[in-house]
Design a protein around this motif. Structure first.
Motif, short mmCIF file in Angstrom:
data_model
loop_
_atom_site.label_atom_id
_atom_site.label_comp_id
_atom_site.label_asym_id
_atom_site.label_seq_id
_atom_site.Cartn_x
_atom_site.Cartn_y
_atom_site.Cartn_z
N VAL A 90 0.84 -1.19 0.00
CA VAL A 90 0.00 0.00 0.00
C VAL A 90 0.88 1.24 0.00
O VAL A 90 1.85 1.32 0.76
CB VAL A 90 -0.92 0.02 1.25
N GLU A 91 0.54 2.21 -0.83
CA GLU A 91 1.22 3.50 -0.83
C GLU A 91 0.52 4.44 0.15
O GLU A 91 -0.72 4.51 0.18
CB GLU A 91 1.22 4.12 -2.23
N ILE A 92 1.32 5.16 0.93
CA ILE A 92 0.78 6.09 1.91
C ILE A 92 1.53 7.42 1.81
O ILE A 92 2.60 7.51 1.19
CB ILE A 92 0.92 5.55 3.34
N SER A 93 0.98 8.44 2.43
CA SER A 93 1.65 9.73 2.51
C SER A 93 2.53 9.77 3.75
O SER A 93 2.21 9.18 4.79
CB SER A 93 0.62 10.85 2.59
N SER A 94 3.65 10.48 3.66
CA SER A 94 4.55 10.61 4.80
C SER A 94 4.11 11.70 5.77
O SER A 94 4.74 11.90 6.81
CB SER A 94 5.98 10.92 4.32
N ARG A 95 3.04 12.41 5.43
CA ARG A 95 2.55 13.45 6.33
C ARG A 95 1.77 12.82 7.48
O ARG A 95 0.97 11.91 7.28
CB ARG A 95 1.67 14.45 5.58
N PRO A 96 1.96 13.33 8.69
CA PRO A 96 1.24 12.77 9.84
C PRO A 96 -0.21 13.25 9.89
O PRO A 96 -0.63 14.10 9.10
CB PRO A 96 2.04 13.31 11.04
N ASP A 97 -0.97 12.69 10.83
CA ASP A 97 -2.33 13.15 11.07
C ASP A 97 -2.29 14.67 11.24
O ASP A 97 -1.40 15.22 11.89
CB ASP A 97 -2.89 12.56 12.36
N ASN A 98 -3.25 15.36 10.66
CA ASN A 98 -3.29 16.80 10.85
C ASN A 98 -4.74 17.26 10.89
O ASN A 98 -5.64 16.58 10.44
CB ASN A 98 -2.53 17.53 9.73
N PHE A 99 -4.96 18.43 11.45
CA PHE A 99 -6.29 18.97 11.55
C PHE A 99 -6.21 20.48 11.69
O PHE A 99 -5.18 21.04 12.06
CB PHE A 99 -7.03 18.38 12.76
N GLU A 100 -7.31 21.15 11.36
CA GLU A 100 -7.36 22.59 11.48
C GLU A 100 -7.30 22.99 12.95
O GLU A 100 -7.99 22.41 13.79
CB GLU A 100 -8.66 23.13 10.87
N PRO A 101 -6.49 23.97 13.32
CA PRO A 101 -6.37 24.35 14.72
C PRO A 101 -7.64 24.95 15.30
O PRO A 101 -7.81 24.99 16.51
CB PRO A 101 -5.23 25.37 14.71
N LYS A 102 -8.55 25.42 14.46
CA LYS A 102 -9.82 25.96 14.95
C LYS A 102 -10.98 25.34 14.18
O LYS A 102 -11.75 26.02 13.52
CB LYS A 102 -9.84 27.49 14.83
N THR A 103 -11.05 24.01 14.26
CA THR A 103 -12.09 23.29 13.56
C THR A 103 -13.32 23.18 14.46
O THR A 103 -13.22 22.72 15.59
CB THR A 103 -11.62 21.87 13.19
N HIS A 104 -14.45 23.60 13.96
CA HIS A 104 -15.66 23.63 14.77
C HIS A 104 -16.50 22.38 14.53
O HIS A 104 -16.46 21.76 13.48
CB HIS A 104 -16.47 24.88 14.45
N SER A 105 -17.28 22.04 15.54
CA SER A 105 -18.23 20.95 15.39
C SER A 105 -19.42 21.43 14.57
O SER A 105 -19.67 22.63 14.45
CB SER A 105 -18.70 20.46 16.76
N VAL A 106 -20.14 20.47 13.99
CA VAL A 106 -21.32 20.78 13.20
C VAL A 106 -22.53 20.78 14.13
O VAL A 106 -22.72 19.82 14.90
CB VAL A 106 -21.52 19.75 12.07
#
Length: 307
Positions: A90-106
């Motif tokens: 399987v090919e994967i990306s070398s970037r780690p888990d990431n998320f927006e620093p101000k991600t709001h809930s729906v």
């Protein structure tokens, strides 16, 4: 996650190759129906290069998508000893888990019915027993991502990881009461706490190699983590390790471990041997079906090695 916040970025193209798979050996006294859930889902960010599933049989297994879209194989174990092998590059990306620093809930009022189901209690995620505790611990946090981070931090600090301590009959509230468990228990606790504050959360099972991290030793296994629905996207979190990781390869998702079991048998078949592998390899050096040779792995150390 921990309070460390990776910088958000667009999805990166795959630039690493990982070998994943498993070997299962069953002993059955009679023909025994079985459901297998061991193949990676066909979705980003990973990309399957080659894959082989070996199931000894006179006829092929019946492959289909279950209610959650997971690739499920339905088959009948014959009497005697049966070996099932899955192997994939399987090919994967070398970037780690990431998320927006101000991600709001729906807001709940904006959630579709298929997402809303992930705010409700389930067999192993008994969020209805945690409402008061979750409101006291996390109710003051307004931003969605802050709540999830706080829940991951609490779970990571208050639940102790104990190898081979998993039990199939424990709910999240029972894990909290005893204070220790395995990765599926960490996922169940965090999911239940998220649901208790109206954050849609689902259980995920898959492979996770040790890219950029030292191998802790011991046998490899499937890994459980969870996803939370924020800003109309499912985002991965992991209360067990609680730091961004590289190379998650999802096999299944669902309400809890009931939807993520790698095998479900309907009879007296016994699992007598169990082996899982997930390690980074150099492209062109490994073929499907080769013996598992960890001397060829590129991961398992703090140093990240590319092609």
């Amino acid at each position: 996650m921990s309070t460390r916040r990776p910088k958000a970025s667009d999805a990166a193209p795959p630039d690493m190759t990982v070998r994943v798979g498993c070997r299962l050996v069953y002993e059955a006294p009679l023909p025994t129906p079985i459901l297998l859930l061991i193949r990676p889902r066909l979705e980003r960010p990973h990309r399957i290069l080659r894959e082989k599933l070996s199931i000894p049989s006179v006829r092929k297994s019946d492959a289909a998508r279950d209610a959650n879209g997971n690739i499920t194989h339905r088959w009948t174990l014959p009497p005697g000893r049966t070996t099932i092998v899955h192997d994939a590059l399987v090919e994967i990306s070398s970037r780690p888990d990431n998320f927006e620093p101000k991600t709001h809930s729906v807001p709940v009022a904006e959630l579709s019915l298929d997402i809303l189901r992930y705010t409700l209690p389930s067999r192993y995620c008994d969020s209805d027993k945690m409402l008061r505790f979750a409101a006291t611990q996390f109710g003051h946090l307004i931003n969605g991502i802050d709540r999830v981070i706080a829940i991951c931090n609490w779970t990571h600090r208050n639940i102790r990881y104990v190898t081979c301590s998993g039990r199939p009959d424990l709910s999240a509230s029972e894990v909290m009461a005893r204070g220790y468990g395995v990765c599926r228990d960490f996922a169940h606790v965090a999911i239940a706490l998220c649901r208790a504050v109206n954050l849609p959360a689902r259980y995920v099972s898959g492979h996770m190699p040790d890219i950029g991290f030292r191998d802790a030793g011991g046998a490899m296994d499937f890994h459980a983590y969870f996803e939370v629905y924020l800003e109309h996207q499912w985002r991965p979190f992991d209360a067990r390790f609680n730091i961004p990781r590289i190379g998650r390869i999802k096999i299944s998702h669902g309400l809890d471990a009931v939807d993520g079991s790698f095998a479900t048998t309907y009879g007296e078949a016994q699992l007598t041997f169990f082996e899982v592998w997930a390690y980074q390899v150099k492209p062109g050096t490994v073929s499907l079906g080769d013996p598992i040779d960890l001397s060829k792995r590129l991961d398992g150390t703090p140093r990240i090695r590319f092609r």
